[in-house]
Each structure stands twice: as C-alpha cells, then as structure tokens.
Design an enzyme around this catalytic site. Structure first.
Site, PDB file in Angstrom:
ATOM      1  N   ASP A  69      -5.965   9.982 -14.238  1.00 24.08           N
ATOM      2  CA  ASP A  69      -5.886  11.584 -14.550  1.00 24.08           C
ATOM      3  C   ASP A  69      -4.479  11.673 -15.014  1.00 24.08           C
ATOM      4  OD1 ASP A  69      -4.170  11.326 -12.184  1.00 24.08           O
ATOM      5  OD2 ASP A  69      -5.412  12.893 -11.160  1.00 24.08           O
ATOM      6  N   CYS A  72      -4.186   7.615 -10.424  1.00 31.28           N
ATOM      7  CA  CYS A  72      -3.626   9.092 -10.065  1.00 31.28           C
ATOM      8  C   CYS A  72      -2.453   9.257  -9.480  1.00 31.28           C
ATOM      9  CB  CYS A  72      -5.085   9.721  -9.425  1.00 31.28           C
ATOM     10  SG  CYS A  72      -5.287   9.319  -7.706  1.00 31.28           S
ATOM     11  N   THR A  83      -1.723   9.826  -6.500  1.00 29.96           N
ATOM     12  CA  THR A  83      -1.569   9.171  -5.104  1.00 29.96           C
ATOM     13  C   THR A  83      -2.265   8.039  -5.319  1.00 29.96           C
ATOM     14  OG1 THR A  83      -3.646  10.375  -4.411  1.00 29.96           O
ATOM     15  CG2 THR A  83      -1.510  11.311  -3.728  1.00 29.96           C
ATOM     16  N   HIS A 124      -9.644 -11.067   0.060  1.00 32.68           N
ATOM     17  CA  HIS A 124     -10.550 -11.037   1.461  1.00 32.68           C
ATOM     18  C   HIS A 124     -11.683 -10.070   1.216  1.00 32.68           C
ATOM     19  CE1 HIS A 124      -6.966 -12.246   4.601  1.00 32.68           C
ATOM     20  NE2 HIS A 124      -7.590 -13.287   3.600  1.00 32.68           N
ATOM     21  N   ASN A 125     -11.408  -8.854   0.482  1.00 35.21           N
ATOM     22  CA  ASN A 125     -12.337  -7.926   0.390  1.00 35.21           C
ATOM     23  C   ASN A 125     -13.103  -7.846  -0.953  1.00 35.21           C
ATOM     24  OD1 ASN A 125      -9.755  -5.633   1.292  1.00 35.21           O
ATOM     25  ND2 ASN A 125     -11.138  -6.687   2.633  1.00 35.21           N
ATOM     26  N   HIS A 166     -15.301 -14.446   4.821  1.00 35.73           N
ATOM     27  CA  HIS A 166     -15.102 -13.046   4.222  1.00 35.73           C
ATOM     28  C   HIS A 166     -16.300 -12.593   3.536  1.00 35.73           C
ATOM     29  CE1 HIS A 166     -10.748 -12.774   5.504  1.00 35.73           C
ATOM     30  NE2 HIS A 166     -10.537 -13.971   4.790  1.00 35.73           N
TER      31      HIS A 166
HETATM   32  C1  RB5 Z   1      -3.323  15.611  -9.263  1.00 32.11           C
HETATM   33  O1  RB5 Z   1      -2.405  16.734  -8.920  1.00 32.11           O
HETATM   34  C2  RB5 Z   1      -3.486  15.079  -7.953  1.00 32.11           C
HETATM   35  O2  RB5 Z   1      -4.215  15.491  -6.994  1.00 32.11           O
HETATM   36  C3  RB5 Z   1      -4.207  13.559  -8.147  1.00 32.11           C
HETATM   37  O3  RB5 Z   1      -3.732  12.946  -9.284  1.00 32.11           O
HETATM   38  C4  RB5 Z   1      -4.560  12.518  -7.038  1.00 32.11           C
HETATM   39  O4  RB5 Z   1      -3.415  12.240  -6.317  1.00 32.11           O
HETATM   40  C5  RB5 Z   1      -5.696  13.077  -6.274  1.00 32.11           C
HETATM   41  O5  RB5 Z   1      -5.924  12.182  -5.192  1.00 32.11           O
END
Ligand code: RB5
Length: 152
Positions: free
Chosen positions: A13, A70, A72, A103-104, A138
């Site tokens: 994103d 993204c 996070t 493992h996963n 596993h």
């Molecule tokens: C976008 O601002 C942010 O929320 C997205 O990139 C992500 O971190 C969501 O989990």
C-alpha cells in the site's frame, strides 16, 4: 536463490510504497521473477485491495511466495491470513523471517516499511528466501493450521 522459489508476487500500500522499488530491484537482481500487484504511487489506498490478488496468485501457483508491505506489515498480514492456503508472517527481524520459513512453512512475508526501513527489509527478504520448510514434526503443526482453516 532458493531452489523452490522462482516467481514472487509482490504488493504494497502507500505505507509500503516507500521501499517498493528497492525491494523489487533487489529481488530481480537476485534472479527472481516478480509479479507486481501495486500499488504504484504514494497516494493513500486500502491494503486489503492489494493483499488479496497477491495472495490469490500464490494459492493459484502463479507465484511461489508473496511479499506484502504496508506501514506496519500488520494490516497486510491480517488480510493475507484470511485467504485459505496462505501462511503469512509479519517479520521485523531476520531470525523470525528465517524461522517462519523453516517451521511454519510461511508462503507470504509481510513487512512494515515504517518499522524496518529499506536496509533491514532487504535483509529480512534475504533471510526468508535463504530458508525453506524443514518438515519433521513441524509438518504436523502446519497441518493443524490447515485443519483450523477448514473449520472456517
Ligand atoms: C496506512 O496508513 C497504514 O495503516 C497501513 O499501511 C498499515 O500499516 C496497516 O496495517
């Protein structure tokens, strides 16, 4: 280059767009084919829109693994794990990236561009790609994940 991985589905994103070009260039330099599902600008967008087609390509076998980025890594990983057959891991360190392959049997790597930054992200990608599922006990645990998935 990991033997079982030739094609990588990629999506991000606007939060991940910060490091998109660096990650794709890194993968291509290492000889991987990359299928790019966007996004293609830093304009605000919704991560599930990009996670879904990327993961569907992995489940369909068009790509061997997926990489989702993204802000996070968390939103992408939640979206990815809604799709049957996806085992997505949000990683912020190389040890986790290696272990989730071993493992996963993770088939999607998620990262947060605002968490790790470009340099660490590339190291995480390398750790993920340098490892593969070790099987043994596993396998039972990964099969148990699929059983949970079947229950819906
Ligand atoms: C976008 O601002 C942010 O929320 C997205 O990139 C992500 O971190 C969501 O989990």
């Amino acid at each position: 280059m990991e033997q079982n991985v030739k094609t990588i589905a990629f999506a991000c994103d606007h939060g991940g767009f910060l490091i998109k070009d660096a990650v794709i260039a890194h993968l291509k330099k290492k000889g991987y084919e990359v299928i790019d599902f966007g996004t293609n600008s830093s304009e605000s967008c919704d991560y599930p829109v990009y996670a879904e087609p990327c993961c569907r390509a992995v489940v369909a076998g068009q790509a061997d693994i997926g990489i989702l980025i993204c802000g996070t890594g968390i939103g992408m990983s939640i979206a990815a794990n809604k799709i049957h057959g996806i085992r997505a891991a949000c990683c912020g360190d190389t040890y986790s990236a290696a272990m989730t392959r071993c493992h996963n049997n993770a088939n999607v790597l998620c990262m947060g561009a605002r968490v790790v930054g470009e340099g660490v992200a590339l190291e995480i990608v390398d750790a993920f790609l340098a490892n593969s599922f070790v099987g043994s006990y596993h396998t039972r645990r990964v099969e148990m994940l699929a059983e949970i998935e079947k229950k819906g």
